[in-house]
Write an enzyme that holds these catalytic residues in place. Structure first.
Site, PDB file in Angstrom:
ATOM      1  N   HIS A 147       0.853  -1.193   0.000  1.00  0.00           N
ATOM      2  CA  HIS A 147       0.000   0.000   0.000  1.00  0.00           C
ATOM      3  C   HIS A 147       0.886   1.239   0.000  1.00  0.00           C
ATOM      4  CE1 HIS A 147      -3.776   2.116   1.908  1.00  0.00           C
ATOM      5  NE2 HIS A 147      -3.076   2.957   1.156  1.00  0.00           N
TER       6      HIS A 147
ATOM      7  N   HIS B 111       1.247   4.844  -2.508  1.00  0.00           N
ATOM      8  CA  HIS B 111       0.822   5.641  -3.680  1.00  0.00           C
ATOM      9  C   HIS B 111       2.081   6.259  -4.272  1.00  0.00           C
ATOM     10  CE1 HIS B 111      -3.476   5.553  -2.430  1.00  0.00           C
ATOM     11  NE2 HIS B 111      -2.918   5.383  -1.242  1.00  0.00           N
TER      12      HIS B 111
ATOM     13  N   HIS C 239      -9.693   1.211  -0.984  1.00  0.00           N
ATOM     14  CA  HIS C 239      -9.561   1.860   0.316  1.00  0.00           C
ATOM     15  C   HIS C 239     -10.957   1.847   0.955  1.00  0.00           C
ATOM     16  CE1 HIS C 239      -5.772   3.271  -1.201  1.00  0.00           C
ATOM     17  NE2 HIS C 239      -5.566   4.132  -0.222  1.00  0.00           N
TER      18      HIS C 239
ATOM     19  N   GLU D 252     -11.156   3.715   6.312  1.00  0.00           N
ATOM     20  CA  GLU D 252     -10.057   4.567   6.791  1.00  0.00           C
ATOM     21  C   GLU D 252     -10.722   5.700   7.570  1.00  0.00           C
ATOM     22  OE1 GLU D 252      -7.951   6.646   3.664  1.00  0.00           O
ATOM     23  OE2 GLU D 252      -6.320   7.305   4.973  1.00  0.00           O
TER      24      GLU D 252
ATOM     25  N   ASP E 211       1.860   4.061   2.688  1.00  0.00           N
ATOM     26  CA  ASP E 211       0.810   4.915   2.134  1.00  0.00           C
ATOM     27  C   ASP E 211       1.388   6.064   1.286  1.00  0.00           C
ATOM     28  OD1 ASP E 211      -1.829   5.418   1.595  1.00  0.00           O
ATOM     29  OD2 ASP E 211      -2.366   6.170   3.582  1.00  0.00           O
ATOM     30  N   ASP E 212       1.756   7.169   1.937  1.00  0.00           N
ATOM     31  CA  ASP E 212       2.321   8.333   1.234  1.00  0.00           C
ATOM     32  C   ASP E 212       3.552   8.801   2.009  1.00  0.00           C
ATOM     33  OD1 ASP E 212       0.054   8.959  -0.805  1.00  0.00           O
ATOM     34  OD2 ASP E 212      -0.968   8.672   1.094  1.00  0.00           O
TER      35      ASP E 212
HETATM   36  N1  HPA Z   1      -6.231   7.762   1.369  1.00  0.00           N
HETATM   37  C1  HPA Z   1      -7.055   7.927   0.321  1.00  0.00           C
HETATM   38  N2  HPA Z   1      -6.628   8.310  -0.858  1.00  0.00           N
HETATM   39  C2  HPA Z   1      -5.332   8.546  -1.027  1.00  0.00           C
HETATM   40  C3  HPA Z   1      -4.444   8.415   0.004  1.00  0.00           C
HETATM   41  C4  HPA Z   1      -4.913   7.997   1.265  1.00  0.00           C
HETATM   42  O1  HPA Z   1      -4.155   7.866   2.245  1.00  0.00           O
HETATM   43  N3  HPA Z   1      -3.223   8.727  -0.495  1.00  0.00           N
HETATM   44  C5  HPA Z   1      -3.379   9.024  -1.794  1.00  0.00           C
HETATM   45  N4  HPA Z   1      -4.668   8.931  -2.128  1.00  0.00           N
HETATM   46 ZN    ZN Z   2      -3.709   4.832   0.587  1.00  0.00          ZN
END
Ligand code: HPA
Ligand code: ZN
Length: 343
Positions: A21, A23, A201, A204, A282-283
């Site tokens: 996971h 991006h 997703h 969250e 994630d990011d």
């Molecule tokens: N959540 C949802 N969308 C996203 C995320 C995230 O953490 N990062 C990039 N797009």
């Molecule tokens: Zn994500």
């Protein structure tokens, strides 16, 4: 056996890992962002790397996404997408990531007039080069932006079909609240018919029911995040018995205020319930750490044991979209590693 925390720290650093996971646009470090803006003759709202980092304070998912989409504007050429992906892969290799499943957001680029082909060719070339040069295998997952229409997602799906062999799965990301999985049932049906696997997703920021919808309506193989599943014991039972993986992102969850602190995170509970949980970044350019930093911080905050760390690493290979033989090979490598590091 009691382990010193320094032993566990070294174990975490050296562990063979799979990341499921991440991006790719979320790996754009401020330094590279500024360099790309310079070479593409763009003026940023933030003049320096320091100012950019200062802006990385978020109070929810949307406040992050606004900055994240702004960052993507620096990416123009195929070479930009190559450089972005290569920078991530080099970092991942340093952290002993052996396999990565990477999201990309084509609509963040096609919406600015960048051709789909430019984006995917740059990313794909880096992924191919990483196999011999960095010993990392990978799969690419194309995400639809859920705040945009199902029709726009369908057009993106069509645009991807000539590159189908380069994409393992489709996913769903961006603003979760108000954009339930059911909005994309037809698109996902079409994607599955074209041979793509599916993920989404869910859970969250959005409600529990989005996790159920992702499973029942989008037929996903994994849930990205899914941390809100604990609100329903029946759902937890289902995730456990069907071994539906959750790709959890601890530092992201704290940065986006899904949990107040890492000490409050439910990662350890999910593990103790026997769910197929994995830890991911994630990011990472925005949330303060790559996979190793996520594991280190979680271990400290939650007292993860050597066995927990082994399960997280093993779950990630198991939950990947690799073939059965490749999974076995990686898990055997992990087992040999654990044997050699009895500490
Ligand atoms: N959540 C949802 N969308 C996203 C995320 C995230 O953490 N990062 C990039 N797009
Ligand atoms: Zn994500």
């Amino acid at each position: 056996m009691k382990h010193q925390s320094s032993d566990l720290e070294q174990l975490i650093r050296d562990l063979p890992k799979a990341e499921l996971h991440v991006h790719i646009e979320g790996t754009l470090e401020p330094e590279l962002l500024c360099e790309m803006a310079r070479r593409n003759h763009l003026t940023l709202r933030f003049a320096t790397v320091g100012e950019l980092r200062q802006a990385y304070r978020f109070h929810n998912l949307q406040s992050f996404l606004d900055i994240y989409y702004e960052g993507t504007r620096a990416l123009l050429s195929e070479q930009d997408f190559f450089d972005l992906t290569w920078a991530y892969l080099e970092r991942a290799a340093q952290q002993h990531v052996r396999h990565a499943e990477i999201f990309f957001d084509p609509q963040a680029h096609t919406g600015r007039g960048i051709p789909f082909e430019t984006v995917i060719r740059g990313i794909h070339r880096a992924l191919e080069e990483a196999i011999p040069r960095l010993s990392i295998s990978s799969n690419l997952i194309m995400c639809f932006l859920r705040h945009l229409s199902a029709e726009a997602a369908m057009r993106t799906l069509e645009a991807s079909l000539p590159f189908k062999d380069w994409i393992a799965a489709v996913g769903l990301d961006s603003s979760e609240l108000g954009h339930p999985p059911e909005k994309f049932v037809t698109v996902f049906q079409r994607a599955r018919a074209a041979g793509y696997l599916t993920v989404a997703h869910a859970g969250e920021e959005g409600p529990l029911d989005y996790i159920r919808q992702a499973l029942d309506l989008l037929k996903v193989s994994r849930i990205d995040h899914g941390v809100r599943c604990l609100e329903d014991p029946e759902l937890v039972q289902r995730l456990a018995s069907e071994r539906i993986p959750l790709t959890v992102c601890p530092l992201s969850n704290v940065k986006l205020c899904v949990f107040k602190s890492l000490e409050d995170h439910n990662l350890k509970k999910l593990l103790d319930l026997g769910l197929c949980v994995t830890v991911n970044s994630d990011d990472p350019a925005y949330f303060g750490g790559y996979i190793t930093e996520n594991l280190l911080a979680s271990q400290k905050a939650l007292g993860l044991t050597r066995h927990d760390l082994y399960m997280l690493a093993k779950n990630a290979f198991e939950a990947s979209f690799l073939g059965a033989g490749e999974k076995q090979r990686f898990i055997a490598e992990l087992d040999r590693f654990m044997q050699a590091h009895l500490g």
